[in-house]
Design an enzyme around this catalytic site. Structure first.
Site, PDB file in Angstrom:
ATOM      1  N   GLU A 256      46.112  56.043  59.120  1.00 36.11           N
ATOM      2  CA  GLU A 256      46.121  55.538  60.472  1.00 36.11           C
ATOM      3  C   GLU A 256      45.944  54.028  60.118  1.00 36.11           C
ATOM      4  O   GLU A 256      44.995  53.304  59.483  1.00 36.11           O
ATOM      5  CB  GLU A 256      44.610  55.780  61.002  1.00 36.11           C
ATOM      6  CG  GLU A 256      44.312  57.121  61.143  1.00 36.11           C
ATOM      7  CD  GLU A 256      45.095  57.976  61.882  1.00 36.11           C
ATOM      8  OE1 GLU A 256      45.965  57.759  62.730  1.00 36.11           O
ATOM      9  OE2 GLU A 256      45.004  59.474  61.572  1.00 36.11           O
ATOM     10  N   CYS A 295      40.709  50.185  66.064  1.00 34.96           N
ATOM     11  CA  CYS A 295      42.175  50.418  65.954  1.00 34.96           C
ATOM     12  C   CYS A 295      42.766  50.820  67.232  1.00 34.96           C
ATOM     13  O   CYS A 295      44.011  50.579  67.562  1.00 34.96           O
ATOM     14  CB  CYS A 295      42.267  51.260  65.017  1.00 34.96           C
ATOM     15  SG  CYS A 295      41.620  53.013  65.049  1.00 34.96           S
TER      16      CYS A 295
END
Lengths: 515, 515
Positions: A256, A295
């Site tokens: 990620e 994020c």
């Protein structure tokens, strides 16, 4: 001063080598340090493979789930203590800390619930049985089994609890022992969490090990049954993916990384409507929660040109109302970023955006003499096409308004310029606009959050990652996929097709009863 | 002499650069050549992305399925012509050629059938809708959408028709245009297939392009929405996976590579039983079909020590009965390997195995003066632990008997020494032996084939890859996954979680009716 230890081979061991100092981000006071060396990775991996893995896989899925459930409760018991550490070590407000900690215990509890409903055995059927030829005798069944390997989890600093919790939950339920590496800036919280996990005695010895420093030495020792999951920058992600040993041995890598998440205001959304209110409220949360160090935080705000002035005014008003300061103060709503390094990166990133955008609020100026504070910063793109807007993730309380013509086609084009993202949010009650936009951006995004009148007060914000739906995204976002219910176990298991006599395959490995 | 052309940007274009000569493997006669250069990959990818992709994705899933169905029929119409080319170009017997060609048309037809039952739209729900919070309003649905990219398929020489057919079927049904690169040794057949595809007019222009030579120049130009699927050696697989651009841009890579497939004879299987008969018959097929040039062929034959003499004798008798020769002769049952290069590799590999195994039948000696013939070769391991037995894939009509003690634990240990395989076969009617063996080897294998009394005359052989079950394996086998019904579309699509009001998400993107 604390020098954080590693939990390796059943013991807490000091690190060695050049210390990296940990600071309290609100005051710059020294809290402790992390030392990268001192770990025998061969022994650590052996301990996981030979001791932890077999013990964990001797438990059925529901038995593993029980451990996760108890672990979730254990973390909750320590909540107040952990919130305090999060404030000191991570610059988290009480709300920020809860978001992280409750995310961890919630995800562990969610997987405990899933696991309780799984077969009381060691394999998991995947899909229905299949007749393979004209003969009903020859039967196929896909199954998932636990890989007899190790999961190395390289966590990010921004969610020390949730990040570790969600990765652990999936691997442990899948039957794979974990090595959890802390993100350095928040390693103090991660270390305390690891202590709680170890002291709980809930996980079989060897199924949980912890590294405060560096695990890069472990990557060269992994094999075909092992997995690496990394959350962090696209640059580091590419380094991991390019590791020669991981490539040569086909080690699974799940990443990620960066994401320039867009929010789109539909042209139909009227001032004062519930949909508009959610748009403004969620943007304010996303930009300021954890000082924008998520994020999944919105970085690009797509607004129809005609609505720009209004959105600008409303957002500035809300962002101005967010009280910035030491997170230990109860009325503070936004703390500092996590470290001096983050502060420098955020300021440098903002400067690059300011070259193509005007500053409506905030900016790079120092907020106070001490601490890693950044003011909530709202920018307005001068040129919606400027590459840096769509390619640079500034990991702080900063987003850019990007005007568009109100058409779904243009919104899709701009969103997808991000080159692959974790989450896009779309605010509209126009079914056609929603459908066109969603189908246009879906291939480039791992998750799409839809705000409409009916979601008012009913939905979590787009920045929240829920365990029932996948987290990850293509391209720049790393190409990984985590969570999503049972989908989250896949990186740690092997899917195998079993073919043979229906009576054997269906009853032993499938869902058919031995009637 | 034919110099094979490439189909690029809607035209057939000659290659350029140093020619690679194609030989008839049975006679070494020159058939034509392939030239690696002459392709403008920027234009080729642009054609796929801008012309082929949009045209393909303007069709619904069932409409794409219709094209695949018609294509399967078209290939079948050309069957006799193609069988002749396969014999000349690939050294295939009539049976070998049918296995390849019918595999291609069968897989296309299978995916046509699947596609006909898919939604008449452009996205595919993944799983059921999910209530995300306590409120039933906030709803999640995972969907698959077509990635707006290109699929570059690097095919192996051994299955020019099936390999291309199975990769094409999945990508095209998923809505992604393909660039098919032929395996060089059998490029003549692949080229004729490509002509048939193009002439059929069934696929939208730009959704199918063909390269006889090299596509390595294309890999540096791929982006986040593109995919590479490769079937071939582990060494080349590692080179592809290590490509800097593919890593930097998180391009999806799906690899099928080496596999030292094991067959296990259970200790319970009696002489003369149906299970024993299948064991012998399948081994004979696997070792000699396509002259052993199958990624799924058995390479290691695990036999209880007490049964070794009998198995040896029976197998030698059957292998001796297989007539070797020019595949154009009707009574020939095994042809040569595909090229001089393959012949050299097979001989070198056999020599390495012979260092740790005795030769019971066949060996490296030349079978006749001309042609790339190899005798069916049966070896017997002197030391079951010798690494080369478990690590070296000899891509020809060669397998090694490996004695074991008849326990499931020992069988599991030896099978898994392969480091990850495509298929393992287990012959036993002892439910406990089967269950222990299957659960022990499943994490290391993509497919497990079970032979038992009831599968007699009912099952395809373990070497056959069926579209309803996955094909691929962990570790040495490449870590990839193809086929498996709808699972086979995943490499070409993006999974996205959609969250929002249940009425919007469930009806527009899920399975809920707009009642």
């Amino acid at each position: 001063m604390t020098s954080l230890q590693n939990y390796v081979g059943g013991r807490w061991l000091a690190g060695s080598g050049d210390p990296k100092t940990l600071h309290e981000p609100a005051t710059e006071a020294v809290l402790g340090d992390v030392r990268p060396g001192g770990i025998d990775f061969v022994a650590m991996l052996e301990h996981a493979r030979k001791v932890g893995g077999p013990a964990l896989r001797a438990l059925t899925f529901p038995q593993r789930a029980e451990r996760l459930k108890a672990l979730a409760a254990k973390l909750h018991d320590h909540r107040d203590e952990l919130i305090e550490i999060a404030a000191k070590n991570g610059g988290n407000t009480r709300g920020d800390a809860k978001f992280d900690l409750d995310g961890a215990s919630g995800t562990l509890a969610y997987y405990a619930g899933l696991g309780a409903a799984m077969p009381a055995g060691f394999h998991l059927p995947d899909g229905e049985g299949i007749q393979l030829t004209r003969s009903p005798r020859f039967h196929g069944q896909h199954v998932w089994t636990s890989r007899p390997g190790v999961a190395v989890h390289i966590n990010a600093f921004n969610f020390p609890a949730w990040g570790m919790g969600e990765k652990m939950a999936c691997a442990l339920l899948a039957g794979v022992p974990v090595i959890e590496k802390a993100g350095t800036a928040s390693a103090l919280l991660a270390h305390r969490l690891a202590q709680i996990v170890v002291e709980s005695g809930l996980l079989p010895e060897g199924s949980f090990q912890f590294v405060a420093g560096s695990v890069s030495g472990a990557l060269d020792l992994l094999g075909p049954m092992d997995a690496v999951a990394f959350t962090g920058s696209a640059a580091t992600g590419a380094l991991i993916r390019g590791n020669k040993n991981l490539i040569a041995r086909n080690v699974r890598v799940n990443i990620e990384a960066d994401s320039i998440n867009p929010a789109v205001l539909g042209p139909d959304v009227e001032s004062g409507s519930d949909t508009f209110e959610q748009f403004l409220a969620n943007l304010t949360i996303d930009m300021t929660q954890k000082a924008g160090q998520k994020c999944t935080a919105v970085r690009r705000i797509l607004v129809p040109t005609a609505r720009l002035a209004e959105v600008q005014e409303e957002l500035i008003e809300r962002l101005r109302a967010v009280k910035l300061g030491n997170p230990l103060d109860n009325d503070v709503r936004m703390g500092p970023v996590a470290s001096a390094e983050q502060l420098r990166d955020v300021r440098q990133g903002m400067e690059r955006l300011q070259a193509v955008a005007s500053t409506l609020l905030g900016g790079t100026a120092a907020v106070q003499a001490k601490g890693y504070f950044v003011a909530p910063t709202l920018l307005l793109a001068k040129d919606a096409e400027a590459p840096v807007l769509h390619e640079l993730e500034v990991f702080g309380p900063c987003a850019t308004l990007v005007p568009y013509d109100g058409s779904a086609a243009r919104a899709v084009g701009l969103c997808n310029r991000g080159g692959g993202g974790l989450v896009a949010s779309v605010y509209s009650d126009d079914r056609e606009f929603v459908e066109s936009t969603v189908l246009g951006i879906a291939p480039w995004h791992g998750r799409i959050w839809l705000g409409s009148e009916k979601t008012m007060n009913q939905a979590t914000s787009p920045g929240a990652v829920l365990p029932a739906t996948i987290h990850g995204g293509p391209g720049r976002a790393g190409g990984g996929e985590e969570l999503g219910g049972l989908r989250g176990l896949a990186p740690y298991m092997q899917r195998t097709a079993i073919q043979g006599d229906r009576a054997v395959v269906g009853r032993t490995f499938g869902n058919e009863s031995a009637g």
